[in-house]
Design a protein around this motif. Structure first.
Motif, short mmCIF file in Angstrom:
data_model
loop_
_atom_site.label_atom_id
_atom_site.label_comp_id
_atom_site.label_asym_id
_atom_site.label_seq_id
_atom_site.Cartn_x
_atom_site.Cartn_y
_atom_site.Cartn_z
N GLU A 102 -5.90 -12.80 17.51
CA GLU A 102 -5.57 -13.85 16.27
C GLU A 102 -6.65 -14.30 15.67
N ARG A 103 -7.17 -13.48 15.12
CA ARG A 103 -8.39 -13.37 13.91
C ARG A 103 -8.22 -12.70 12.40
N LEU A 104 -6.63 -12.57 12.49
CA LEU A 104 -6.70 -12.09 11.11
C LEU A 104 -5.50 -13.51 10.55
N VAL A 105 -5.81 -13.72 9.46
CA VAL A 105 -4.09 -14.34 8.21
C VAL A 105 -3.43 -13.00 7.11
N LEU A 106 -2.40 -13.86 7.33
CA LEU A 106 -1.98 -13.04 6.31
C LEU A 106 -1.22 -13.49 5.41
N SER A 107 -1.21 -13.24 3.90
CA SER A 107 -0.17 -14.38 3.05
C SER A 107 0.31 -13.19 1.70
N TRP A 119 5.14 -1.31 -4.21
CA TRP A 119 5.31 -0.32 -3.72
C TRP A 119 6.31 0.64 -4.38
N ALA A 120 7.41 -0.13 -4.55
CA ALA A 120 8.45 -0.39 -5.87
C ALA A 120 8.65 1.45 -5.87
N ASP A 121 7.76 1.98 -6.81
CA ASP A 121 8.38 3.83 -6.79
C ASP A 121 7.58 4.25 -6.15
N GLN A 122 6.64 3.78 -4.87
CA GLN A 122 6.58 4.74 -3.70
C GLN A 122 7.23 4.15 -2.05
N PRO A 123 8.39 4.73 -2.41
CA PRO A 123 9.23 3.61 -0.86
C PRO A 123 8.52 4.42 0.03
N ASP A 124 8.15 5.91 0.02
CA ASP A 124 7.81 6.49 0.84
C ASP A 124 6.60 5.99 2.35
N SER A 125 5.69 4.94 1.07
CA SER A 125 4.65 4.60 1.89
C SER A 125 4.72 3.34 2.04
N LEU A 126 6.04 2.16 2.16
CA LEU A 126 6.26 1.13 1.75
C LEU A 126 6.59 1.09 3.59
N ARG A 127 6.54 1.73 4.38
CA ARG A 127 6.83 1.91 5.62
C ARG A 127 5.30 1.66 6.35
N GLY A 128 4.77 2.69 6.00
CA GLY A 128 3.45 2.70 6.35
C GLY A 128 2.71 1.39 6.82
N VAL A 129 2.56 1.17 4.96
CA VAL A 129 1.80 0.02 4.35
C VAL A 129 2.54 -0.85 6.08
N LEU A 130 3.57 -1.37 5.87
CA LEU A 130 3.66 -2.46 7.06
C LEU A 130 3.54 -2.32 8.00
N GLU A 131 3.68 -1.47 8.59
CA GLU A 131 2.65 -0.93 10.03
C GLU A 131 1.31 -1.14 9.91
N ALA A 132 0.20 -0.57 8.71
CA ALA A 132 -0.61 -0.45 9.03
C ALA A 132 -1.08 -3.08 8.88
N LEU A 133 -0.89 -3.21 8.06
CA LEU A 133 -0.81 -4.86 7.52
C LEU A 133 -0.59 -5.09 9.52
N ASP A 134 0.64 -4.76 9.59
CA ASP A 134 1.06 -5.53 11.29
C ASP A 134 0.01 -5.19 12.29
N GLU A 135 -0.73 -4.28 12.13
CA GLU A 135 -0.96 -4.00 13.22
C GLU A 135 -2.24 -3.92 13.19
N GLN A 136 -2.62 -4.63 12.37
CA GLN A 136 -4.25 -5.19 12.26
C GLN A 136 -5.49 -4.65 11.93
N VAL A 137 -5.22 -3.10 13.11
CA VAL A 137 -7.14 -2.85 13.44
C VAL A 137 -7.70 -2.36 12.66
N THR A 138 -6.91 -1.97 11.14
CA THR A 138 -7.30 -0.83 10.71
C THR A 138 -8.46 -1.85 9.86
N LEU A 139 -7.88 -2.90 9.40
CA LEU A 139 -8.08 -3.56 8.82
C LEU A 139 -9.08 -4.71 8.86
N LEU A 140 -8.91 -4.50 10.15
CA LEU A 140 -10.47 -5.16 11.12
C LEU A 140 -11.79 -4.37 11.12
N LYS A 141 -11.36 -2.25 10.74
CA LYS A 141 -12.65 -2.41 10.57
C LYS A 141 -13.05 -1.85 9.25
#
Length: 340
Positions: A229-234, A243-265
């Motif tokens: 409950e500690r993060l708010v994203l926009s 990441w339009a020119d790096q489509p292979d990276s897009l899924r990983g970035v979305l996963e990192a944002l969704d899980e939030q653990v890395t951002l909290l660290k």
């Protein structure tokens, strides 16, 4: 100007052009767009040295070069100071955030504003409870055997819990519980308040002990961090374009944002409210952010960091502009949250 300083100017020009155009930068473009004061041959030589040293690279068979993570890091480290935002920009930020009605609104507004200013994903962290002080605990009767407990922190954070007492709720019981909590919990840091709660039943009059025992467990939960409950994203809508020119990276970035653990660290290491931190590409432990940069700053008062906010984007971002926006918003959020 030394050869090293001149090569840094070439690197800075490459970073600026690549951020602006998203295209690899060639020596011809540098000559045309920048007044570097040296011949095209010298620029080509400088680019060769920068490439040998790992600051720029040649993608595919393109004639141009792009900055590497190492190149971005040197560029960021050599920024002598974060450029200030214009007076008009600062007034706009201050005015927008000053209209907030409570802590939730402050954080929602700040993260939305950061996303708009940078055209990237923005994230803000709720004030950490471990550094918060209990300003007040309110007790409200909700029914014959039910109480509403409201814990208000000095940061403006509000935690609400409902407790079943198992005993009839009377005005005397509510008043006695309120007095007991005010004497033993109010004014303490959350960690200290938790310790006080555990011994509260022993201090209560006999007629209050069953209720205090029922209330203690509920209040202890209110004083514990709930990471989810500690993060708010926009600005997540910006991810696809960024990441339009790096489509292979897009899924990983979305996963990192969704899980939030890395951002909290990453936000947890912020040590001072006025310091801006930048982590780039493979500096991140999370492979999902290996093509990303994160610009973060703590907010709070004096040297106390209450929480953090950040912008996440591709390594090809406007670092000076993003750093200025992050610092400015963090300063205003700190002033509001700390009551400064």
């Amino acid at each position: 100007m030394s050869a090293e300083d001149r090569r840094f100017e070439v690197l800075r020009a490459i970073v600026a052009d690549y951020v602006a155009t998203h295209e690899p930068v060639g020596s011809k473009a540098l000559v045309e767009r920048h007044s570097l004061g040296v011949s095209p041959a010298t620029i080509r030589n400088d680019m060769a040295v920068l490439e040998d040293e790992g600051y720029i690279a040649q993608p595919h068979t393109s004639a141009g070069r792009i900055p590497t993570d190492k190149g971005y890091r040197l560029f960021v480290d050599r920024l002598s100071q974060v450029k200030p935002m214009s007076p008009g920009e600062r007034r706009a930020i201050q005015s927008f955030l000053a209209e907030s009605v409570d802590l939730d609104d402050v954080l929602r507004r700040s993260v939305r504003l950061l996303a708009q200013l940078t055209r990237q994903v923005a994230v803000v962290q709720y004030p950490t409870l471990t550094r918060s002080v209990v300003r007040h605990v309110e007790v409200v009767a909700l029914g014959p055997t039910r109480l509403l407990l409201v814990v208000i922190a000095d940061t403006g954070r509000v935690e609400q819990r409902i407790a079943e007492t198992g005993e009839p709720v009377t005005d005397e019981l509510v008043g006695g519980l309120r007095t007991l909590l005010a004497a033993n919990v109010t004014g303490r840091h959350f960690s200290e308040a938790s310790g006080a709660l555990r011994g509260l039943a022993d201090l209560a009059p006999p007629e209050l002990r069953p209720t205090v025992t029922a209330v203690t467990g509920v209040l202890l939960d209110a004083l514990v961090e709930h990471p989810g409950e500690r993060l708010v994203l926009s600005g997540t809508s910006h991810v696809t374009g960024a990441w339009a020119d790096q489509p292979d990276s897009l899924r990983g970035v979305l996963e990192a944002l969704d899980e939030q653990v890395t951002l909290l660290k990453l936000l947890a290491v912020l040590e001072a409210p006025d310091a801006v931190m930048v982590s780039i590409g493979r500096e991140h432990d999370d492979i999902n952010l290996s093509t990303s940069a994160l610009v973060s700053a703590g907010y709070g008062s004096n040297n106390l960091v209450m929480g953090g906010l950040a912008v996440v984007g591709p390594t090809r971002m406007d670092y000076p502009g993003t750093m200025a926006a992050v610092r400015a918003v963090a300063r205003y959020v700190g002033e509001i949250v700390s009551g400064g």
